[in-house]
Enzyme design. Sequence first.
Site, short mmCIF file in Angstrom:
data_model
loop_
_atom_site.label_atom_id
_atom_site.label_comp_id
_atom_site.label_asym_id
_atom_site.label_seq_id
_atom_site.Cartn_x
_atom_site.Cartn_y
_atom_site.Cartn_z
N GLU A 101 0.95 -1.22 0.04
CA GLU A 101 -0.11 -0.02 0.10
C GLU A 101 0.87 1.40 -0.05
O GLU A 101 2.03 1.08 0.78
CB GLU A 101 -0.91 0.03 1.47
CG GLU A 101 -1.87 1.22 1.25
CD GLU A 101 -2.69 0.80 2.67
OE1 GLU A 101 -3.23 0.04 2.87
OE2 GLU A 101 -3.24 1.90 3.21
N ASP A 103 0.31 5.61 0.45
CA ASP A 103 -0.66 6.45 1.13
C ASP A 103 -0.49 7.90 0.84
O ASP A 103 0.64 8.26 1.23
CB ASP A 103 -0.95 6.07 2.60
CG ASP A 103 -1.81 4.68 2.76
OD1 ASP A 103 -2.15 3.87 1.85
OD2 ASP A 103 -1.59 4.22 3.80
N GLU A 105 -2.97 10.57 2.99
CA GLU A 105 -4.16 10.94 3.67
C GLU A 105 -4.25 12.26 4.38
O GLU A 105 -3.07 12.74 4.53
CB GLU A 105 -4.34 9.90 4.63
CG GLU A 105 -4.63 8.37 4.56
CD GLU A 105 -4.78 7.56 5.52
OE1 GLU A 105 -5.73 6.58 5.61
OE2 GLU A 105 -4.13 7.46 6.35
N THR A 119 1.53 10.43 5.17
CA THR A 119 1.91 9.44 4.03
C THR A 119 2.51 8.22 4.71
O THR A 119 3.01 8.33 5.88
CB THR A 119 3.09 10.06 3.23
OG1 THR A 119 4.51 10.36 3.92
CG2 THR A 119 2.64 11.30 2.52
#
Length: 291
Positions: A101, A103, A105, A119
């Site tokens: 993953e 990210d 956010e 992150t």
Amino acid sequence: MGSFQVLFVALLVTAVAFDQSFVDAKFSKSMYFNWGASHSSILGNGDDLQLVLDSTSGSGVQTKRAFLFGSIEMLIKLVPGNSAGTVTAYYLSSTGSKHDEIDFEFLGNISGQPYTIHTNIYTQGNGSREQQFYLWFDPTADFHNYTIHWNPTEVVWYIDSIPIRVFRNYENEGIAYPNKQGMRVYSSIWNADNWATRGGLVKIDWYSAPFVARFRHFRARACKWNGPVSIDQCASKSPANWWTSPVYSQLSYAKKGQMKWVRDNYMIYDYCKDTKRFQGNMPPECFKPQF
């Protein structure tokens, strides 16, 4: 038209026709709502997305297909006003307990306080690699470009073409790297007031609902995941796999300068400096050069 021009045009048309890295990525064609569809919408010509959070539900979308390496970008305009307790997410992820993953956010805050950009990167199910930043602009006033560039050498997070973070591939030294699982692209808005703002001290003000995040111009210039055969195909060095070009193996001097400016002035948390959290047993990548 001269024979050379005819040949050039023919080659160009052929290259575009067979280049599988350019995906028609309008929301209406490439994504679907995976929750909260009843009060969110895809607008205009299919290139505008509106995700809504209210007291009944948040909402989210995901791509119909997965990718392995390339560049994923989105224009995002975050929730204005009192967004405390909300999280707007934009990320890549595979599935399963050993998932990868990458990210972005966006942690909301009370009016007048800055958003926190959160992150993270997971490899084989392991995360805990958070880096957080404030922004040098108001992300609610207009759309800004957020890009994840991911290739066999490094992952780079960009904001308006300015790199803010790099995670390099040290797999040959025993540090896991996301290079064997296709990942879909996700966006969502949800209630995270148990942790998002001041560690959960500030809750969502539902009188300020609905909370609306807007997205435009989703583009995936990336290698399509077709199962395990893609592991080698997407990593092979070829003109079609433009992300494997040496120019993308390391940031340029100018880009390193931009990133240093961001990290010197706007970085507010780095897991590699949190010795108390890890009780001195720091993750191995923290001892490796990332830039």
